[in-house]
Design a protein around this motif. Structure first.
Motif, PDB file in Angstrom:
ATOM      1  N   VAL A 188       0.699  -1.407  -0.223  1.00  0.00           N
ATOM      2  CA  VAL A 188      -0.099   0.184   0.060  1.00  0.00           C
ATOM      3  C   VAL A 188       0.934   1.065  -0.096  1.00  0.00           C
ATOM      4  O   VAL A 188       1.921   1.243   0.708  1.00  0.00           O
ATOM      5  N   ASP A 189       0.694   2.224  -0.855  1.00  0.00           N
ATOM      6  CA  ASP A 189       1.488   3.341  -0.762  1.00  0.00           C
ATOM      7  C   ASP A 189       0.716   4.466   0.012  1.00  0.00           C
ATOM      8  O   ASP A 189      -0.205   4.286   0.850  1.00  0.00           O
ATOM      9  N   ARG A 190       1.480   5.756   0.311  1.00  0.00           N
ATOM     10  CA  ARG A 190       1.018   6.583   1.285  1.00  0.00           C
ATOM     11  C   ARG A 190      -0.369   6.991   1.006  1.00  0.00           C
ATOM     12  O   ARG A 190      -1.114   7.867   1.930  1.00  0.00           O
ATOM     13  N   ASP A 191      -0.989   7.139  -0.115  1.00  0.00           N
ATOM     14  CA  ASP A 191      -2.153   7.635  -0.373  1.00  0.00           C
ATOM     15  C   ASP A 191      -3.047   6.380  -0.398  1.00  0.00           C
ATOM     16  O   ASP A 191      -4.514   6.905  -0.424  1.00  0.00           O
ATOM     17  N   GLY A 192      -2.644   5.349   0.013  1.00  0.00           N
ATOM     18  CA  GLY A 192      -3.701   4.384   0.392  1.00  0.00           C
ATOM     19  C   GLY A 192      -4.092   3.164  -0.720  1.00  0.00           C
ATOM     20  O   GLY A 192      -4.966   2.375  -0.494  1.00  0.00           O
ATOM     21  N   ASN A 193      -3.463   3.733  -1.880  1.00  0.00           N
ATOM     22  CA  ASN A 193      -3.317   2.644  -3.095  1.00  0.00           C
ATOM     23  C   ASN A 193      -3.034   1.209  -3.081  1.00  0.00           C
ATOM     24  O   ASN A 193      -1.833   1.147  -2.249  1.00  0.00           O
ATOM     25  N   LEU A 194      -3.516   0.234  -3.530  1.00  0.00           N
ATOM     26  CA  LEU A 194      -2.939  -1.259  -3.593  1.00  0.00           C
ATOM     27  C   LEU A 194      -2.174  -1.662  -4.677  1.00  0.00           C
ATOM     28  O   LEU A 194      -2.864  -1.586  -5.646  1.00  0.00           O
ATOM     29  N   TRP A 195      -0.905  -1.679  -4.701  1.00  0.00           N
ATOM     30  CA  TRP A 195       0.048  -2.167  -5.845  1.00  0.00           C
ATOM     31  C   TRP A 195      -0.027  -3.592  -5.231  1.00  0.00           C
ATOM     32  O   TRP A 195       0.657  -4.115  -4.636  1.00  0.00           O
ATOM     33  N   CYS A 196      -0.490  -4.541  -6.377  1.00  0.00           N
ATOM     34  CA  CYS A 196      -0.910  -6.071  -6.161  1.00  0.00           C
ATOM     35  C   CYS A 196      -0.062  -6.713  -7.416  1.00  0.00           C
ATOM     36  O   CYS A 196      -0.290  -6.518  -8.527  1.00  0.00           O
ATOM     37  N   GLY A 197       0.649  -7.938  -7.010  1.00  0.00           N
ATOM     38  CA  GLY A 197       1.241  -8.868  -8.006  1.00  0.00           C
ATOM     39  C   GLY A 197      -0.163  -9.492  -8.715  1.00  0.00           C
ATOM     40  O   GLY A 197      -0.888  -9.715  -8.122  1.00  0.00           O
ATOM     41  N   TYR A 198       0.169  -9.737  -9.985  1.00  0.00           N
ATOM     42  CA  TYR A 198      -0.886 -10.136 -10.785  1.00  0.00           C
ATOM     43  C   TYR A 198      -0.330 -11.112 -11.885  1.00  0.00           C
ATOM     44  O   TYR A 198       0.795 -11.082 -12.256  1.00  0.00           O
ATOM     45  N   GLY A 199      -1.315 -12.112 -12.318  1.00  0.00           N
ATOM     46  CA  GLY A 199      -1.012 -12.749 -13.219  1.00  0.00           C
ATOM     47  C   GLY A 199      -2.261 -13.868 -13.500  1.00  0.00           C
ATOM     48  O   GLY A 199      -3.253 -13.921 -12.750  1.00  0.00           O
ATOM     49  N   SER A 200      -2.176 -14.773 -14.206  1.00  0.00           N
ATOM     50  CA  SER A 200      -3.168 -15.920 -14.494  1.00  0.00           C
ATOM     51  C   SER A 200      -3.502 -16.768 -13.267  1.00  0.00           C
ATOM     52  O   SER A 200      -2.305 -16.979 -12.559  1.00  0.00           O
ATOM     53  N   ASN A 201      -4.660 -17.006 -12.884  1.00  0.00           N
ATOM     54  CA  ASN A 201      -4.799 -18.056 -11.699  1.00  0.00           C
ATOM     55  C   ASN A 201      -4.886 -19.337 -12.271  1.00  0.00           C
ATOM     56  O   ASN A 201      -5.106 -20.128 -11.338  1.00  0.00           O
ATOM     57  N   GLY A 202      -4.633 -19.578 -13.593  1.00  0.00           N
ATOM     58  CA  GLY A 202      -4.656 -21.019 -14.129  1.00  0.00           C
ATOM     59  C   GLY A 202      -5.753 -21.519 -14.189  1.00  0.00           C
ATOM     60  O   GLY A 202      -5.885 -22.864 -14.546  1.00  0.00           O
ATOM     61  N   ALA A 203      -6.983 -21.108 -14.078  1.00  0.00           N
ATOM     62  CA  ALA A 203      -8.272 -21.780 -14.367  1.00  0.00           C
ATOM     63  C   ALA A 203      -8.533 -21.902 -15.851  1.00  0.00           C
ATOM     64  O   ALA A 203      -7.970 -21.230 -16.677  1.00  0.00           O
ATOM     65  N   LEU A 204      -9.026 -22.992 -15.983  1.00  0.00           N
ATOM     66  CA  LEU A 204      -9.236 -23.530 -17.371  1.00  0.00           C
ATOM     67  C   LEU A 204     -10.650 -23.356 -17.874  1.00  0.00           C
ATOM     68  O   LEU A 204     -11.552 -23.345 -17.184  1.00  0.00           O
ATOM     69  N   ASN A 205     -10.827 -23.028 -19.389  1.00  0.00           N
ATOM     70  CA  ASN A 205     -11.985 -23.135 -19.752  1.00  0.00           C
ATOM     71  C   ASN A 205     -12.875 -24.644 -19.719  1.00  0.00           C
ATOM     72  O   ASN A 205     -12.037 -25.488 -20.032  1.00  0.00           O
ATOM     73  N   ALA A 206     -14.082 -24.545 -19.546  1.00  0.00           N
ATOM     74  CA  ALA A 206     -14.854 -25.713 -19.334  1.00  0.00           C
ATOM     75  C   ALA A 206     -14.675 -26.562 -20.723  1.00  0.00           C
ATOM     76  O   ALA A 206     -14.647 -27.726 -20.682  1.00  0.00           O
ATOM     77  N   GLU A 207     -14.888 -25.881 -21.927  1.00  0.00           N
ATOM     78  CA  GLU A 207     -14.908 -26.583 -22.865  1.00  0.00           C
ATOM     79  C   GLU A 207     -13.536 -26.373 -23.790  1.00  0.00           C
ATOM     80  O   GLU A 207     -12.873 -25.503 -23.864  1.00  0.00           O
TER      81      GLU A 207
END
Length: 344
Positions: free
Chosen positions: A252-271
């Motif tokens: 979190v920065d001093r203004d309260g913003n959230l800087w978040c690590g991100y990427g694919s969660n690995g979920a697969l399409n059903a079809e």
């Protein structure tokens, strides 16, 4: 470059030639003030297998970052621009933090399954390894509050398999968030999240934010009100990663913003889809569209996305002025100067 032989693949990286860096995607105009026009994403070192838990030490101008499958903690020296091994046989260290006295606090993710403190003389002190007489699961991420209490998450990742440690049977009935007081009292402050992950406080420490890895259709960040005695109340979902993003560690920065690590969660399409004549269950969100850092406002509004060539697991603010964003991303450590400063 690594100053020692790499134990995993190292990836070449070419910074963007153009200013402003097109890797920074502004999702809301309010983020523009945080972007430095002539700053670009840099790769500082590569050769890790799964980079996690970066923490900055201003006294020595260095970043420590866990390389979990290689069972080591790496060190990036700003002044020397060098990347070396800080600690081998690190008990599969994951999250790290710096306490208010400048000591390293580490979540030993597997085998030992404990939270430790590295004293100034190098001695390691065990702070917590059991709750109510039973071993912790796999301490994951950690933050130190201004009253010197230590808060950490305890999911199952480090004991679920052999990649990030050793497979083991959990002894705790739930995956908790804990609060550890300076006198050694350990309390489970959250018990109803499924595999809590990253956590951080708002700048005034009146809010605690926690990533839940599972338990809802998508990964989420929950917000809690924090009382003076450490008790939590008013659980509210702040962020829902509805684009199949994998929220992980964040700051979190001093203004309260959230800087978040991100990427694919690995979920697969059903079809399945037809890929080169084969029926393939593809990802529900493309990694190349999700790998990087998402920035959210204190109200949970998406502000910006910093695109990276690898999934970002965790990050921290550092540098002499506290405005350099260090991003631990799969095999590499990246950095980017911004007009924001870490709240801690």
């Amino acid at each position: 470059m690594l100053a020692i032989p790499a134990l995993a693949q190292s990836f070449p990286f070419t910074p963007n030639q153009r200013y402003p860096d097109p890797a920074v995607e502004i999702l809301d105009p309010s983020f523009a003030k945080y972007r430095i026009y002539s700053s670009t994403v840099e790769q500082l070192g590569s050769g890790m297998r799964w980079a996690e838990g970066p923490v900055y030490f201003p006294e020595g101008r260095y970043v420590l970052v866990s390389d979990i499958p290689n069972n080591r903690i790496m060190k990036y020296d700003e002044a020397k621009n060098g990347f070396t091994v800080f600690r081998d046989n690190a008990n599969y260290a994951n999250g790290n933090a710096r306490d208010r006295q400048g000591r390293l606090i580490t979540c030993e993710h597997s085998v030992t399954r404990r939270v430790t403190r590295t004293e100034k003389n190098g001695k390691i002190t065990v702070l917590a390894d059991k709750f109510e007489g039973k071993r912790l699961n796999a301490p994951n991420d950690v933050v130190v509050k201004s009253d010197d209490t230590i808060w950490f998450t305890d999911p199952l990742f480090g004991i679920n398999g052999e990649w990030e440690g050793a497979r083991a049977k959990p002894e705790q009935a739930t995956t908790n968030v804990y609060r550890l007081t300076p006198d050694g009292k350990l309390t489970a402050v959250i018990t109803d999240l499924v595999n809590p992950n990253g956590l951080a406080f708002s700048p005034d420490e009146k809010k605690l934010y926690v990533v839940e890895w599972r338990g809802t259709p998508n990964r989420s960040i929950w917000s809690y009100d924090v009382a003076a005695d450490g008790k939590l109340a008013n659980k509210v979902k702040l962020v829902d990663a509805a684009d199949f993003g994998a929220l992980d560690g964040f700051k979190v920065d001093r203004d309260g913003n959230l800087w978040c690590g991100y990427g694919s969660n690995g979920a697969l399409n059903a079809e399945p889809s037809d890929v080169g004549g084969r029926k393939v269950h593809t990802l529900r969100g493309r990694s190349e569209d999700l790998d990087g850092v998402m920035v959210f406002s204190p109200a949970g509004k998406p502000l910006a996305f910093i695109r990276l060539p690898e999934r970002c697991a965790n990050l921290c603010f550092g540098g002499p002025k506290g405005n350099r964003l260090y991003m631990a991303s799969s095999h590499s450590l990246y950095a980017f100067y911004v007009e924001a400063h870490g709240a801690v």
